[in-house]
Scaffold this motif. Structure first.
Motif, PDB file in Angstrom:
ATOM      1  N   ILE A   1      -1.816  -1.504  -3.928  1.00 37.20           N
ATOM      2  CA  ILE A   1      -2.843  -0.461  -3.958  1.00 37.20           C
ATOM      3  C   ILE A   1      -2.145   0.870  -3.727  1.00 37.20           C
ATOM      4  O   ILE A   1      -1.452   1.052  -2.723  1.00 37.20           O
ATOM      5  CB  ILE A   1      -3.926  -0.686  -2.884  1.00 37.20           C
ATOM      6  CG1 ILE A   1      -4.636  -2.015  -3.111  1.00 37.20           C
ATOM      7  CG2 ILE A   1      -4.929   0.466  -2.894  1.00 37.20           C
ATOM      8  CD1 ILE A   1      -5.614  -2.391  -2.001  1.00 37.20           C
ATOM      9  N   CYS A   2      -2.306   1.769  -4.661  1.00 38.95           N
ATOM     10  CA  CYS A   2      -1.756   3.118  -4.541  1.00 38.95           C
ATOM     11  C   CYS A   2      -2.866   4.066  -4.098  1.00 38.95           C
ATOM     12  O   CYS A   2      -3.971   4.027  -4.645  1.00 38.95           O
ATOM     13  CB  CYS A   2      -1.181   3.567  -5.881  1.00 38.95           C
ATOM     14  SG  CYS A   2      -0.559   5.267  -5.904  1.00 38.95           S
ATOM     15  N   VAL A   3      -2.581   4.886  -3.096  1.00 34.38           N
ATOM     16  CA  VAL A   3      -3.545   5.881  -2.625  1.00 34.38           C
ATOM     17  C   VAL A   3      -3.074   7.244  -3.106  1.00 34.38           C
ATOM     18  O   VAL A   3      -1.983   7.695  -2.745  1.00 34.38           O
ATOM     19  CB  VAL A   3      -3.679   5.865  -1.094  1.00 34.38           C
ATOM     20  CG1 VAL A   3      -4.821   6.780  -0.668  1.00 34.38           C
ATOM     21  CG2 VAL A   3      -3.903   4.449  -0.583  1.00 34.38           C
TER      22      VAL A   3
ATOM     23  N   THR B   1      -2.475  -4.445  -9.585  1.00 36.19           N
ATOM     24  CA  THR B   1      -2.450  -3.082  -9.043  1.00 36.19           C
ATOM     25  C   THR B   1      -3.799  -2.404  -9.149  1.00 36.19           C
ATOM     26  O   THR B   1      -4.543  -2.608 -10.108  1.00 36.19           O
ATOM     27  CB  THR B   1      -1.394  -2.243  -9.795  1.00 36.19           C
ATOM     28  OG1 THR B   1      -0.146  -2.922  -9.775  1.00 36.19           O
ATOM     29  CG2 THR B   1      -1.220  -0.878  -9.164  1.00 36.19           C
TER      30      THR B   1
ATOM     31  N   GLY C   1       3.061  -1.055   4.228  1.00 34.55           N
ATOM     32  CA  GLY C   1       2.598   0.301   3.985  1.00 34.55           C
ATOM     33  C   GLY C   1       3.793   1.202   3.727  1.00 34.55           C
ATOM     34  O   GLY C   1       4.716   1.261   4.536  1.00 34.55           O
TER      35      GLY C   1
ATOM     36  N   LEU D   1       1.389  -7.270   4.987  1.00 31.55           N
ATOM     37  CA  LEU D   1       1.081  -5.909   4.548  1.00 31.55           C
ATOM     38  C   LEU D   1       2.312  -5.026   4.682  1.00 31.55           C
ATOM     39  O   LEU D   1       2.956  -4.993   5.734  1.00 31.55           O
ATOM     40  CB  LEU D   1      -0.066  -5.342   5.381  1.00 31.55           C
ATOM     41  CG  LEU D   1      -0.462  -3.889   5.110  1.00 31.55           C
ATOM     42  CD1 LEU D   1      -0.946  -3.714   3.669  1.00 31.55           C
ATOM     43  CD2 LEU D   1      -1.552  -3.439   6.092  1.00 31.55           C
TER      44      LEU D   1
ATOM     45  N   LEU E   1      -8.541  -5.738   2.323  1.00 25.17           N
ATOM     46  CA  LEU E   1      -7.403  -6.571   2.715  1.00 25.17           C
ATOM     47  C   LEU E   1      -7.852  -7.870   3.372  1.00 25.17           C
ATOM     48  O   LEU E   1      -7.240  -8.926   3.174  1.00 25.17           O
ATOM     49  CB  LEU E   1      -6.493  -5.795   3.671  1.00 25.17           C
ATOM     50  CG  LEU E   1      -5.706  -4.622   3.091  1.00 25.17           C
ATOM     51  CD1 LEU E   1      -4.987  -3.852   4.202  1.00 25.17           C
ATOM     52  CD2 LEU E   1      -4.703  -5.092   2.043  1.00 25.17           C
TER      53      LEU E   1
ATOM     54  N   VAL F   1      -4.385   2.941   7.739  1.00 29.47           N
ATOM     55  CA  VAL F   1      -4.660   1.531   7.453  1.00 29.47           C
ATOM     56  C   VAL F   1      -3.763   0.648   8.305  1.00 29.47           C
ATOM     57  O   VAL F   1      -4.226  -0.332   8.914  1.00 29.47           O
ATOM     58  CB  VAL F   1      -4.471   1.220   5.949  1.00 29.47           C
ATOM     59  CG1 VAL F   1      -4.487  -0.287   5.707  1.00 29.47           C
ATOM     60  CG2 VAL F   1      -5.562   1.888   5.124  1.00 29.47           C
TER      61      VAL F   1
ATOM     62  N   VAL G   1      -2.337   5.532   4.229  1.00 29.76           N
ATOM     63  CA  VAL G   1      -1.465   4.366   4.445  1.00 29.76           C
ATOM     64  C   VAL G   1      -1.214   4.156   5.940  1.00 29.76           C
ATOM     65  O   VAL G   1      -1.333   3.044   6.465  1.00 29.76           O
ATOM     66  CB  VAL G   1      -0.132   4.539   3.696  1.00 29.76           C
ATOM     67  CG1 VAL G   1       0.876   3.461   4.123  1.00 29.76           C
ATOM     68  CG2 VAL G   1      -0.349   4.482   2.189  1.00 29.76           C
TER      69      VAL G   1
ATOM     70  N   ILE H   1     -10.057   0.107   2.237  1.00 31.09           N
ATOM     71  CA  ILE H   1      -8.829  -0.672   2.071  1.00 31.09           C
ATOM     72  C   ILE H   1      -8.713  -1.749   3.155  1.00 31.09           C
ATOM     73  O   ILE H   1      -8.363  -2.904   2.862  1.00 31.09           O
ATOM     74  CB  ILE H   1      -7.601   0.256   2.064  1.00 31.09           C
ATOM     75  CG1 ILE H   1      -7.637   1.148   0.816  1.00 31.09           C
ATOM     76  CG2 ILE H   1      -6.305  -0.548   2.097  1.00 31.09           C
ATOM     77  CD1 ILE H   1      -6.652   2.295   0.850  1.00 31.09           C
TER      78      ILE H   1
ATOM     79  N   LEU I   1       0.872  -1.171   0.000  1.00 32.16           N
ATOM     80  CA  LEU I   1       0.000   0.000   0.000  1.00 32.16           C
ATOM     81  C   LEU I   1       0.910   1.222   0.000  1.00 32.16           C
ATOM     82  O   LEU I   1       1.787   1.342   0.865  1.00 32.16           O
ATOM     83  CB  LEU I   1      -0.882  -0.025   1.246  1.00 32.16           C
ATOM     84  CG  LEU I   1      -1.895   1.092   1.449  1.00 32.16           C
ATOM     85  CD1 LEU I   1      -2.937   1.084   0.339  1.00 32.16           C
ATOM     86  CD2 LEU I   1      -2.565   0.934   2.814  1.00 32.16           C
TER      87      LEU I   1
END
Length: 356
Positions: A232-234, A311, A206, A204, A344, A189, A186, A340, A63
């Motif tokens: 996953i890009c925020v 992605t 981040g 995970l 997950l 999360v 990020v 998110i 992430l």
């Protein structure tokens, strides 16, 4: 939003972090996630927070949001003590004259202003012309070059001298939401995953990445390091609910209506459907856009890292991008975190994301 999270957001936004000079913001990020994640930093300055999952052959999920913001760099000090500068990232020269700025030097913060000829002294044609950035200058009040050199030096980074302010309702304004909003999500999360009663079936990672605004550089190296199966890009995205933005360019998107889930070549279709289905199951508002090409985000380099990564993008609607007065909704940030975390929990097998 809980008070501690809002305080973290404010500190993150107000820490200077033009591309290549991100460490003040990265220190804030690192300190925040340290109590609930295994923290490391690489030679680029990317910060990683890792939370181990449970299960055999569990997928590696990355992430990422980038911590760098647009800004300036001091290029030249003239004999009268004025500072000439260049842009770091995409800065609009329309908005810079008359702005207050901070120069971040080795001796501390030096306040300054970007000067401008008074309108009374301008010819008609001058009033209609945008002054190029390399012709603009910063006045720090120095009498001459020698005095200026005691305060600043060539290469010092410069930011707009504004921080986080609350507007009406849950709307807030600040410089640097692009993309400290992503780094904030990020971190939140990671915090919420660490607080779950049971471990997730994924490992995970981040990441608060660096140098996105100058070529997705930190996203490239951190993706290689983590070697994720799923990413996953925020990021932030253009909100089209302001009067002067054409909805035909980016779709109908508004702040306060939930995070955005784009579709297109940069997005794994199975991961997209999982995010969209999770939003529906959890009653989380989301919006949809189409991006028919590679995106200008860390998702782009993450997708094509090593042998390829499944992605997706989760984007926060943002008004006035790349200005000192970017505006977003706190609810959109919180809903991005909810989406998110819930997604997950539903990832179990990396083979699921191979398109059929």
């Amino acid at each position: 939003m809980r008070d501690a999270s809002f305080e973290f957001l404010q500190k993150l936004l107000e820490a200077p972090s033009p591309s290549g000079y991100e460490q003040p913001a990265q220190r804030i990020f690192r300190a925040y996630i340290a109590p609930f994640a295994q923290v490391s930093t690489d030679v680029m300055g990317n910060v990683f927070g890792a939370i181990e999952g449970i299960g055999v052959e569990r997928p590696r999920v990355m992430l990422v949001g980038h911590s760098d913001e647009i800004g300036f760099q001091v290029k030249y000090l003239d004999d009268n003590g004025f500072l000439y500068f260049a842009a770091i990232g995409g800065v609009d020269p329309h908005i810079t004259p008359g702005q207050r700025v901070n120069i971040h030097g080795c001796k501390g913060v030096v306040p300054g202003v970007i000067g401008k000829k008074p309108i009374h002294l301008m010819e008609t044609k001058e009033r209609e012309t945008v002054v190029k950035l390399d012709a603009q200058y910063i006045d720090i009040g120095a009498a001459n070059r020698k005095e200026a050199e005691t305060l600043v030096r060539v290469g010092d980074p410069v930011t707009f001298a504004v921080g986080l302010e609350k507007l009406h309702g849950d709307r807030v304004t600040s410089r640097g939401f692009d993309d400290k909003a992503g780094s904030f999500v990020v971190a939140e999360v990671l915090r919420q995953v660490a607080a779950l009663s049971a471990k997730l079936p994924v490992d995970l990672f981040g990441v608060s990445s660096v140098q996105e605004e100058v070529g997705l550089r930190g996203g490239t190296t951190s993706s290689y390091t983590v070697n994720p199966d799923i990413g996953i890009c925020v990021e932030v995205d253009f909100s089209t609910d302001q009067p002067d933005v054409d909805k035909k360019h980016n779709g109908e998107v508004g702040i306060g209506k939930g995070p955005i889930l784009p579709r297109g070549a940069n997005i794994n279709p199975v991961l997209f459907e999982l995010l969209a289905d999770t939003a529906a199951r959890e009653n989380i508002p989301v919006q949809f856009t189409g991006i028919p090409r590679a995106t200008g985000t860390d998702a782009n380099v993450m997708q094509i890292s090593r042998g390829g990564v499944a992605t997706a993008l989760v984007k926060i609607p943002l008004r006035y991008m790349h200005t000192p007065v970017e505006v977003l909704s706190l609810a959109d940030l919180e809903n991005a975190v909810r989406l998110i975390v819930a997604t997950l929990a539903r990832i179990t097998d990396k083979q699921t994301f191979i398109p059929s």
